[in-house]
Write a protein that holds these residues in place. Structure first.
Motif, PDB file in Angstrom:
ATOM      1  N   ALA A 151      10.139  -9.571 -68.098  1.00  0.00           N
ATOM      2  CA  ALA A 151       9.356 -10.628 -67.464  1.00  0.00           C
ATOM      3  C   ALA A 151       8.136 -10.059 -66.755  1.00  0.00           C
ATOM      4  CB  ALA A 151      10.232 -11.401 -66.482  1.00  0.00           C
ATOM      5  N   ARG A 152       8.249  -8.846 -66.203  1.00  0.00           N
ATOM      6  CA  ARG A 152       7.118  -8.209 -65.520  1.00  0.00           C
ATOM      7  C   ARG A 152       5.962  -7.980 -66.482  1.00  0.00           C
ATOM      8  NH1 ARG A 152       7.228  -8.946 -60.167  1.00  0.00           N
ATOM      9  NH2 ARG A 152       9.314  -8.543 -59.327  1.00  0.00           N
ATOM     10  N   GLN A 153       6.291  -7.484 -67.667  1.00  0.00           N
ATOM     11  CA  GLN A 153       5.264  -7.277 -68.680  1.00  0.00           C
ATOM     12  C   GLN A 153       4.662  -8.611 -69.111  1.00  0.00           C
ATOM     13  OE1 GLN A 153       6.750  -5.636 -72.347  1.00  0.00           O
ATOM     14  NE2 GLN A 153       4.713  -5.328 -73.226  1.00  0.00           N
ATOM     15  N   ALA A 154       5.516  -9.615 -69.257  1.00  0.00           N
ATOM     16  CA  ALA A 154       5.046 -10.940 -69.660  1.00  0.00           C
ATOM     17  C   ALA A 154       4.102 -11.535 -68.625  1.00  0.00           C
ATOM     18  CB  ALA A 154       6.242 -11.873 -69.869  1.00  0.00           C
ATOM     19  N   LEU A 155       4.411 -11.347 -67.343  1.00  0.00           N
ATOM     20  CA  LEU A 155       3.561 -11.872 -66.278  1.00  0.00           C
ATOM     21  C   LEU A 155       2.148 -11.307 -66.391  1.00  0.00           C
ATOM     22  CD1 LEU A 155       3.275 -13.490 -63.636  1.00  0.00           C
ATOM     23  CD2 LEU A 155       4.012 -11.432 -62.413  1.00  0.00           C
ATOM     24  N   GLN A 156       2.061 -10.009 -66.627  1.00  0.00           N
ATOM     25  CA  GLN A 156       0.750  -9.377 -66.744  1.00  0.00           C
ATOM     26  C   GLN A 156      -0.017  -9.928 -67.944  1.00  0.00           C
ATOM     27  OE1 GLN A 156       0.860  -5.110 -66.952  1.00  0.00           O
ATOM     28  NE2 GLN A 156      -1.269  -4.935 -67.583  1.00  0.00           N
ATOM     29  N   LEU A 157       0.667 -10.076 -69.080  1.00  0.00           N
ATOM     30  CA  LEU A 157      -0.011 -10.548 -70.285  1.00  0.00           C
ATOM     31  C   LEU A 157      -0.380 -12.027 -70.214  1.00  0.00           C
ATOM     32  CD1 LEU A 157       1.919  -8.658 -73.108  1.00  0.00           C
ATOM     33  CD2 LEU A 157      -0.331  -8.165 -72.149  1.00  0.00           C
ATOM     34  N   ILE A 158       0.434 -12.815 -69.546  1.00  0.00           N
ATOM     35  CA  ILE A 158       0.090 -14.232 -69.367  1.00  0.00           C
ATOM     36  C   ILE A 158      -1.210 -14.355 -68.572  1.00  0.00           C
ATOM     37  CG2 ILE A 158       0.776 -16.377 -68.200  1.00  0.00           C
ATOM     38  CD1 ILE A 158       3.669 -15.709 -69.048  1.00  0.00           C
ATOM     39  N   GLY A 159      -1.340 -13.506 -67.545  1.00  0.00           N
ATOM     40  CA  GLY A 159      -2.574 -13.520 -66.761  1.00  0.00           C
ATOM     41  C   GLY A 159      -3.763 -13.037 -67.557  1.00  0.00           C
ATOM     42  N   GLU A 160      -3.580 -12.017 -68.406  1.00  0.00           N
ATOM     43  CA  GLU A 160      -4.691 -11.426 -69.152  1.00  0.00           C
ATOM     44  C   GLU A 160      -5.066 -12.236 -70.398  1.00  0.00           C
ATOM     45  OE1 GLU A 160      -3.523  -7.476 -70.109  1.00  0.00           O
ATOM     46  OE2 GLU A 160      -3.646  -6.742 -68.036  1.00  0.00           O
ATOM     47  N   LEU A 161      -4.060 -12.666 -71.158  1.00  0.00           N
ATOM     48  CA  LEU A 161      -4.310 -13.268 -72.462  1.00  0.00           C
ATOM     49  C   LEU A 161      -4.363 -14.792 -72.452  1.00  0.00           C
ATOM     50  CD1 LEU A 161      -1.940 -11.003 -74.614  1.00  0.00           C
ATOM     51  CD2 LEU A 161      -4.375 -10.676 -74.134  1.00  0.00           C
ATOM     52  N   GLN A 162      -3.760 -15.416 -71.441  1.00  0.00           N
ATOM     53  CA  GLN A 162      -3.695 -16.875 -71.342  1.00  0.00           C
ATOM     54  C   GLN A 162      -3.216 -17.512 -72.650  1.00  0.00           C
ATOM     55  OE1 GLN A 162      -7.320 -18.570 -69.802  1.00  0.00           O
ATOM     56  NE2 GLN A 162      -7.326 -17.257 -68.021  1.00  0.00           N
ATOM     57  N   PRO A 163      -1.996 -17.194 -73.069  1.00  0.00           N
ATOM     58  CA  PRO A 163      -1.478 -17.746 -74.328  1.00  0.00           C
ATOM     59  C   PRO A 163      -1.261 -19.252 -74.231  1.00  0.00           C
ATOM     60  CG  PRO A 163       0.281 -16.697 -73.089  1.00  0.00           C
ATOM     61  CD  PRO A 163      -0.994 -16.386 -72.347  1.00  0.00           C
ATOM     62  N   ASP A 164      -1.214 -19.898 -75.406  1.00  0.00           N
ATOM     63  CA  ASP A 164      -0.898 -21.335 -75.448  1.00  0.00           C
ATOM     64  C   ASP A 164       0.599 -21.565 -75.285  1.00  0.00           C
ATOM     65  OD1 ASP A 164      -3.606 -22.066 -76.150  1.00  0.00           O
ATOM     66  OD2 ASP A 164      -3.174 -21.324 -78.166  1.00  0.00           O
ATOM     67  N   LEU A 165       1.390 -20.614 -75.792  1.00  0.00           N
ATOM     68  CA  LEU A 165       2.827 -20.821 -75.898  1.00  0.00           C
ATOM     69  C   LEU A 165       3.575 -19.523 -75.599  1.00  0.00           C
ATOM     70  CD1 LEU A 165       5.368 -22.439 -76.930  1.00  0.00           C
ATOM     71  CD2 LEU A 165       4.726 -21.656 -79.232  1.00  0.00           C
ATOM     72  N   VAL A 166       4.706 -19.646 -74.906  1.00  0.00           N
ATOM     73  CA  VAL A 166       5.582 -18.501 -74.664  1.00  0.00           C
ATOM     74  C   VAL A 166       7.012 -18.887 -75.037  1.00  0.00           C
ATOM     75  CG1 VAL A 166       6.569 -16.941 -72.937  1.00  0.00           C
ATOM     76  CG2 VAL A 166       4.148 -17.552 -72.814  1.00  0.00           C
ATOM     77  N   PHE A 167       7.596 -18.109 -75.959  1.00  0.00           N
ATOM     78  CA  PHE A 167       9.027 -18.209 -76.220  1.00  0.00           C
ATOM     79  C   PHE A 167       9.707 -17.281 -75.216  1.00  0.00           C
ATOM     80  CE2 PHE A 167       7.371 -19.639 -80.299  1.00  0.00           C
ATOM     81  CZ  PHE A 167       8.208 -20.708 -80.597  1.00  0.00           C
TER      82      PHE A 167
END
Length: 275
Positions: free
Chosen positions: A39-55
């Protein structure tokens, strides 16, 4: 849908993560941006990449899926659509309480995944339409000086939107005569009791109207209230001056100096700096 769905897969179990990624390869609309093992890695990437969708897997060490969403919100990141993927169905109610768009059980079934992606595609299309609608409203609001709600009301009633609704002249009755004063010639307006003093082309005309009534007839892109009892033609403004006591004054082209009240100061500064 024509637009790709920019997607992250988050799961601490490598086999489960790989299995979902392989299934997603059957859907050309899905653009896999990255895989996350925590989840820590995901948090960083959500902030950087702003994906439309996360599984998103729910049970993960350190920070679980629900905690990740709270942290995304706390960080002020754009919240993607969330599909929870888990081996346990007891989290289903809580998943929808945090407004997940879907909830899939492992191992993920192909048809169930297709149904979920179809729903996601429609949701993203609606979001895009709403976003375009909002952008158009904001552009109209900037162009006309009206707020978005007022524009929506006028559109609903079939009225035209634009500055053309503002008159080019104003009729002023004085001493038995009616004078047509060009709106463009008005330099500023101030209140004098129950009357308005219209200052235009080195002349002052007395108008028996309220400030609010007059303000509604003037294009807000050009005419702005600077005081409870004063309106100025921004085209006539030569400069904005600040005083040591914190007061602001407008200096017009004709040398007239007008005080700007504190409640209107920020808006006037913005309009002058960004005409």
């Amino acid at each position: 849908m024509s637009k790709t769905i920019r997607t992250l897969v988050v799961d601490d179990e490598s086999l489960a993560r790989r299995g979902l990624v392989v299934r997603l390869q059957d859907f050309p609309e899905v653009e896999l941006m990255d895989e996350c093992a925590s989840a820590r890695q995901a948090l960083q990437l959500i902030g950087e990449l702003q994906p439309d969708l996360v599984f998103l897997d729910i049970q993960m060490p350190g920070m679980n899926g629900f905690e990740l969403l709270r942290e995304v919100q706390a960080q002020g990141y754009k919240m993607p659509l969330i599909v929870f993927v888990t081996a346990y169905d007891q989290y289903a109610i809580k998943a929808f309480e945090v407004r997940a768009i879907d909830y899939l059980l492992k191992p993920v079934d192909h048809e169930r995944l297709a149904t979920s992606l179809a729903r996601i595609g429609k949701t993203l299309e609606l979001r895009e339409q709403e976003s375009q609608h909002e952008r158009i409203l904001n552009l109209l609001a900037d162009a006309t000086g009206e707020d978005c709600e007022e524009i929506l009301k006028r559109l609903a009633s079939g009225e035209e939107i634009g500055s053309a609704r503002y008159p080019e002249h104003i009729a002023i009755k004085e001493s038995g005569e009616i004078t047509r004063v060009a709106i463009n010639s008005i330099e500023w307006v101030d209140a004098a009791g129950d009357y308005m003093c219209i200052h235009a082309s080195n002349e002052t005309h007395i108008l028996r109207r309220t400030m609010k009534e007059l303000e509604e007839e003037l294009n807000p892109q050009r005419f702005q209230r600077i005081h409870r009892s004063a309106i100025v033609n921004l085209d006539q403004v030569e400069k904005l001056c600040s005083r040591q006591n914190g007061e602001y004054h407008l200096v017009l082209r004709n040398g007239k100096e007008l005080k700007v009240s504190r409640s209107y100061k920020d808006r006037i500064k913005k309009l002058i700096l960004n005409p």
